[in-house]
Design a protein around this motif. Structure first.
Motif, PDB file in Angstrom:
ATOM      1  N   UNK A  88     -12.879 -12.961   1.215  1.00 55.39           N
ATOM      2  CA  UNK A  88     -12.221 -12.135   0.190  1.00 55.39           C
ATOM      3  C   UNK A  88     -12.022 -10.708   0.678  1.00 55.39           C
ATOM      4  N   UNK A  89     -12.998 -10.193   1.413  1.00 53.39           N
ATOM      5  CA  UNK A  89     -12.877  -8.847   1.977  1.00 53.39           C
ATOM      6  C   UNK A  89     -11.712  -8.770   2.954  1.00 53.39           C
ATOM      7  N   UNK A  90     -11.494  -9.831   3.713  1.00 51.61           N
ATOM      8  CA  UNK A  90     -10.379  -9.857   4.661  1.00 51.61           C
ATOM      9  C   UNK A  90      -9.047  -9.825   3.914  1.00 51.61           C
ATOM     10  N   UNK A  91      -8.953 -10.603   2.856  1.00 55.82           N
ATOM     11  CA  UNK A  91      -7.730 -10.612   2.054  1.00 55.82           C
ATOM     12  C   UNK A  91      -7.460  -9.228   1.478  1.00 55.82           C
ATOM     13  N   UNK A  92      -8.486  -8.581   0.953  1.00 58.78           N
ATOM     14  CA  UNK A  92      -8.343  -7.242   0.376  1.00 58.78           C
ATOM     15  C   UNK A  92      -8.004  -6.205   1.444  1.00 58.78           C
ATOM     16  N   UNK A  93      -8.657  -6.291   2.597  1.00 64.29           N
ATOM     17  CA  UNK A  93      -8.370  -5.344   3.678  1.00 64.29           C
ATOM     18  C   UNK A  93      -6.929  -5.497   4.169  1.00 64.29           C
ATOM     19  N   UNK A  94      -6.465  -6.724   4.274  1.00 66.50           N
ATOM     20  CA  UNK A  94      -5.081  -6.973   4.696  1.00 66.50           C
ATOM     21  C   UNK A  94      -4.096  -6.404   3.672  1.00 66.50           C
ATOM     22  N   UNK A  95      -4.381  -6.612   2.395  1.00 63.47           N
ATOM     23  CA  UNK A  95      -3.507  -6.075   1.346  1.00 63.47           C
ATOM     24  C   UNK A  95      -3.444  -4.553   1.431  1.00 63.47           C
ATOM     25  N   UNK A  96      -4.591  -3.916   1.630  1.00 61.51           N
ATOM     26  CA  UNK A  96      -4.632  -2.450   1.720  1.00 61.51           C
ATOM     27  C   UNK A  96      -3.881  -1.960   2.961  1.00 61.51           C
ATOM     28  N   UNK A  97      -4.021  -2.658   4.070  1.00 62.92           N
ATOM     29  CA  UNK A  97      -3.275  -2.296   5.278  1.00 62.92           C
ATOM     30  C   UNK A  97      -1.783  -2.379   5.015  1.00 62.92           C
ATOM     31  N   UNK A  98      -1.343  -3.484   4.430  1.00 63.18           N
ATOM     32  CA  UNK A  98       0.085  -3.667   4.148  1.00 63.18           C
ATOM     33  C   UNK A  98       0.613  -2.557   3.247  1.00 63.18           C
ATOM     34  N   UNK A  99      -0.133  -2.205   2.217  1.00 61.10           N
ATOM     35  CA  UNK A  99       0.286  -1.127   1.307  1.00 61.10           C
ATOM     36  C   UNK A  99       0.397   0.200   2.048  1.00 61.10           C
ATOM     37  N   UNK A 100      -0.573   0.500   2.887  1.00 58.82           N
ATOM     38  CA  UNK A 100      -0.559   1.763   3.635  1.00 58.82           C
ATOM     39  C   UNK A 100       0.623   1.810   4.599  1.00 58.82           C
ATOM     40  N   UNK A 101       0.898   0.702   5.259  1.00 56.20           N
ATOM     41  CA  UNK A 101       2.013   0.650   6.207  1.00 56.20           C
ATOM     42  C   UNK A 101       3.341   0.803   5.465  1.00 56.20           C
ATOM     43  N   UNK A 102       3.504   0.100   4.351  1.00 63.07           N
ATOM     44  CA  UNK A 102       4.759   0.190   3.588  1.00 63.07           C
ATOM     45  C   UNK A 102       5.010   1.610   3.071  1.00 63.07           C
ATOM     46  N   UNK A 103       3.947   2.344   2.787  1.00 61.89           N
ATOM     47  CA  UNK A 103       4.076   3.704   2.247  1.00 61.89           C
ATOM     48  C   UNK A 103       4.310   4.747   3.336  1.00 61.89           C
ATOM     49  N   UNK A 104       4.166   4.357   4.593  1.00 61.68           N
ATOM     50  CA  UNK A 104       4.257   5.315   5.696  1.00 61.68           C
ATOM     51  C   UNK A 104       5.553   5.128   6.475  1.00 61.68           C
ATOM     52  N   UNK A 105       5.941   6.176   7.140  1.00 58.65           N
ATOM     53  CA  UNK A 105       7.010   6.070   8.134  1.00 58.65           C
ATOM     54  C   UNK A 105       6.386   5.487   9.392  1.00 58.65           C
ATOM     55  N   UNK A 106       7.049   4.520   9.992  1.00 55.12           N
ATOM     56  CA  UNK A 106       6.515   3.929  11.219  1.00 55.12           C
ATOM     57  C   UNK A 106       6.488   4.924  12.365  1.00 55.12           C
ATOM     58  N   UNK A 107       7.310   5.960  12.263  1.00 56.95           N
ATOM     59  CA  UNK A 107       7.350   6.994  13.300  1.00 56.95           C
ATOM     60  C   UNK A 107       6.344   8.118  13.057  1.00 56.95           C
ATOM     61  N   UNK A 108       5.713   8.129  11.885  1.00 54.50           N
ATOM     62  CA  UNK A 108       4.767   9.194  11.562  1.00 54.50           C
ATOM     63  C   UNK A 108       3.599   9.170  12.538  1.00 54.50           C
ATOM     64  N   UNK A 109       3.245  10.333  13.050  1.00 57.24           N
ATOM     65  CA  UNK A 109       2.085  10.448  13.932  1.00 57.24           C
ATOM     66  C   UNK A 109       0.846  10.706  13.085  1.00 57.24           C
ATOM     67  N   UNK A 110      -0.193   9.936  13.349  1.00 56.17           N
ATOM     68  CA  UNK A 110      -1.443  10.106  12.614  1.00 56.17           C
ATOM     69  C   UNK A 110      -2.566  10.433  13.597  1.00 56.17           C
ATOM     70  N   UNK A 111      -3.474  11.266  13.142  1.00 53.87           N
ATOM     71  CA  UNK A 111      -4.608  11.667  13.973  1.00 53.87           C
ATOM     72  C   UNK A 111      -5.542  10.482  14.179  1.00 53.87           C
ATOM     73  N   UNK A 112      -5.938  10.288  15.405  1.00 54.14           N
ATOM     74  CA  UNK A 112      -6.899   9.243  15.735  1.00 54.14           C
ATOM     75  C   UNK A 112      -8.276   9.891  15.853  1.00 54.14           C
ATOM     76  N   UNK A 113      -9.310   9.228  15.363  1.00 55.72           N
ATOM     77  CA  UNK A 113     -10.653   9.816  15.448  1.00 55.72           C
ATOM     78  C   UNK A 113     -11.178   9.796  16.878  1.00 55.72           C
TER      79      UNK A 113
END
Length: 162
Positions: A88-113
């Protein structure tokens, strides 16, 4: 019309589906069992992919700090919790990833830790993160298939269309 977001997420979701095939009908004991000389288990691989999806969602959404589990030296070891909760955690994590990706520009640069393997990382475009998660999922799908086949003879390839 299909967007690049749709295509990338479709490929990622298809690879997640292939990975989940190796998890079908597993008992808790089987999910924890080592079947090769490797330390990898099916539950450990699943835990690792959950942590990875959560970490990259954290990064894509611009939250500060190092994501939980990103520097976990036992990233492939799964000891606590139920297997069903982990799925269930995997399903939820995948959903959250998809939402974050859809809300972002694919060209947007993000800081890596900062990490031991890269103390001063360059920013990544969101597109590279999606491709990295896709590559990780595909690689671990292959591991999962080998582990599962050694466990009980079940083959992902044989089950792809069932």
């Amino acid at each position: 019309m299909t967007t690049e977001h749709d295509e990338l997420l479709r490929m990622l979701d298809d690879q997640r589906r292939v990975f989940r095939i190796a998890m079908r009908d597993l008992s808790e004991a089987d999910a924890r069992k080592r079947t090769t000389v490797s330390e990898l288990t099916l539950g450990g691989l699943l835990k690792h992919l959950v942590q990875g999806e959560r970490a990259y969602t954290h990064i894509i959404t611009g939250r500060p700090g190092t994501p939980d589990g990103m520097l976990d030296t036992g990233q492939y070891v799964w000891e606590g919790g139920s297997f069903e909760e982990l799925l269930s955690s995997y399903t939820e994590a995948a959903r959250a990833t998809d939402e974050a990706v859809r809300a972002a520009s694919l060209d947007a640069l993000v800081a890596m830790p900062s990490a031991p393997w890269d103390p001063n990382p360059e920013p990544w475009p969101v597109r590279r993160i999606v491709l990295h998660v896709l590559r990780e999922t595909a690689q671990h799908s292959g591991h999962a298939d080998i582990i599962r086949e050694a466990l009980d003879g079940a083959s992902t390839t044989d089950q792809l269309f069932s």
